[in-house]
Design a protein around this motif. Structure first.
Motif, short mmCIF file in Angstrom:
data_model
loop_
_atom_site.label_atom_id
_atom_site.label_comp_id
_atom_site.label_asym_id
_atom_site.label_seq_id
_atom_site.Cartn_x
_atom_site.Cartn_y
_atom_site.Cartn_z
N ALA A 241 4.39 1.48 -10.04
CA ALA A 241 4.54 2.84 -9.52
C ALA A 241 5.14 3.77 -10.57
CB ALA A 241 5.42 2.81 -8.27
N GLY A 242 6.20 3.31 -11.24
CA GLY A 242 6.81 4.13 -12.28
C GLY A 242 5.88 4.38 -13.44
N PHE A 243 5.12 3.36 -13.81
CA PHE A 243 4.19 3.51 -14.93
C PHE A 243 3.07 4.49 -14.59
CE2 PHE A 243 0.44 2.15 -17.36
CZ PHE A 243 0.95 2.23 -18.65
N CYS A 244 2.55 4.43 -13.38
CA CYS A 244 1.50 5.37 -12.97
C CYS A 244 2.00 6.82 -13.04
CB CYS A 244 1.02 5.05 -11.56
SG CYS A 244 0.01 3.56 -11.44
N LEU A 245 3.22 7.06 -12.59
CA LEU A 245 3.80 8.40 -12.69
C LEU A 245 3.91 8.85 -14.14
CD1 LEU A 245 6.63 8.18 -10.00
CD2 LEU A 245 4.63 9.68 -9.92
N LEU A 246 4.32 7.94 -14.99
CA LEU A 246 4.50 8.27 -16.40
C LEU A 246 3.17 8.57 -17.07
CD1 LEU A 246 7.08 8.46 -18.07
CD2 LEU A 246 6.62 6.17 -18.93
N ILE B 215 8.30 17.11 -14.44
CA ILE B 215 8.62 16.67 -13.08
C ILE B 215 8.18 15.22 -12.88
CG2 ILE B 215 8.09 17.01 -10.64
CD1 ILE B 215 7.99 20.01 -11.20
N LEU B 216 6.96 14.88 -13.30
CA LEU B 216 6.47 13.51 -13.12
C LEU B 216 7.28 12.52 -13.96
CD1 LEU B 216 2.62 14.16 -13.07
CD2 LEU B 216 4.01 13.33 -11.17
N SER B 217 7.68 12.93 -15.17
CA SER B 217 8.51 12.05 -16.01
C SER B 217 9.87 11.81 -15.36
CB SER B 217 8.69 12.66 -17.40
OG SER B 217 7.46 12.76 -18.08
N CYS B 218 10.44 12.84 -14.75
CA CYS B 218 11.72 12.68 -14.07
C CYS B 218 11.58 11.75 -12.86
CB CYS B 218 12.26 14.04 -13.62
SG CYS B 218 12.84 15.09 -14.98
N PHE B 219 10.49 11.88 -12.12
CA PHE B 219 10.24 10.98 -11.00
C PHE B 219 10.12 9.54 -11.49
CE2 PHE B 219 8.53 14.57 -8.22
CZ PHE B 219 9.61 14.51 -7.35
N ALA B 220 9.40 9.35 -12.61
CA ALA B 220 9.25 8.01 -13.19
C ALA B 220 10.61 7.46 -13.61
CB ALA B 220 8.29 8.05 -14.38
N TRP B 221 11.45 8.31 -14.21
CA TRP B 221 12.79 7.90 -14.62
C TRP B 221 13.59 7.40 -13.41
CZ3 TRP B 221 17.82 9.12 -13.49
CH2 TRP B 221 18.79 8.73 -14.42
N ALA C 11 5.90 -3.56 -20.51
CA ALA C 11 6.43 -4.03 -19.24
C ALA C 11 5.33 -4.15 -18.19
CB ALA C 11 7.52 -3.07 -18.74
N VAL C 12 4.38 -3.21 -18.18
CA VAL C 12 3.29 -3.29 -17.22
C VAL C 12 2.39 -4.48 -17.50
CG1 VAL C 12 1.17 -2.14 -16.45
CG2 VAL C 12 3.29 -0.85 -16.63
#
Length: 266
Positions: A244-249, A212-218, A141-142
């Protein structure tokens, strides 16, 4: 058998496929899809062989930083080749084939940090599988969002290059992007759910940052998909949320592995 030979074969096939596709697109001609798929499948076979030899351990799976990168690249390329059977996603392979070759070389030749083999409990392996597939799909997706941004910029300035002229229409590219995002978000959901069910403590000290970061990305991807469905988000807004989501992941996965393996040595 040593993984060196299949690794070198995979790198050569990836390089050959990327070179062939790049030359054809530079000449403003369409690459032969069957030849491109054949080279890609052969590269994946050797890539998979080298991964098996590098990951297999009598005590479990040896999934260090570079092996993990190689495994994710393998999943990304395999999923993209499967997608090419139904949708025009061949343009992504021009970026993914070199990425696959680089990760194979890194896994084979670069030193890795200290890591314990992973217990092969079926539930934990399911969690690992869902995680890798989620990262792979969201990586696609990125790449798709970056290509979409480049295509939109060049079309607006009315000077599309030979490569951009071979891309599908913007609407098709955008549909592909959200198809990948939906699949990646669902796989990430399964990853978090299986982790909660089968890991002893999802918020243990060595997992808390990743969780925590994975949950934020979700949440970021969920908001993006809701915005697309309810508000018609598209274009630059969708691309920004995707990145943004990919960077968190990636911070969740690779950041935690870098800290654990190369700084904390755990």
């Amino acid at each position: 058998m040593h993984p060196l030979l299949p690794s070198l074969a995979a790198v050569c096939l990836y390089a050959g496929a990327a070179t062939y596709q790049g030359l054809r697109l530079t000449q403003r001609s369409t690459p032969d899809k069957r030849l491109l798929a054949l080279l890609g499948v052969l590269a994946l076979l050797f890539h998979g062989g080298s991964l098996f030899l590098q990951l297999h351990n009598v005590q479990g799976l040896t999934l260090d930083f570079f092996n993990a990168a190689s495994l994710i690249a393998y999943a990304v390329i395999a999923l993209t080749l499967l997608a090419c059977l139904r949708i025009p996603a061949e343009n992504l392979l021009l970026l993914l084939f070199p990425l696959g070759g680089l990760t194979v070389l890194a896994a084979e030749f670069l030193p890795s940090g200290t890591i314990r083999p992973i217990d092969e409990h079926p539930g934990i392996l399911a969690h690992i599988l869902f995680s890798i597939l989620a990262y792979g799909m969201l990586t696609i997706a990125v790449f798709q969002s970056i290509l979409l941004l480049l295509q939109d910029h060049q079309l607006k300035h009315k000077h599309p290059s030979g490569l951009i002229k071979n891309f599908p229409p913007l609407q098709t590219m955008e549909s592909l992007l959200f198809g990948f995002l939906w699949a990646g978000w669902l796989l990430l959901s399964l990853s978090l759910l299986s982790g909660a069910l089968f890991l002893d403590d999802l918020f243990a000290q060595h997992l808390v940052h990743k969780t925590i970061l994975s949950c934020f990305a979700w949440v970021v991807f969920a908001v993006l998909l809701w915005g697309r469905h309810q508000l018609g988000w598209r274009g630059h807004k969708a691309i920004r949320w995707t990145l943004a989501g990919f960077c968190l992941l990636m911070l969740a996965y690779f950041g935690s592995k870098l800290v654990r393996e190369f700084i904390l040595h755990i």
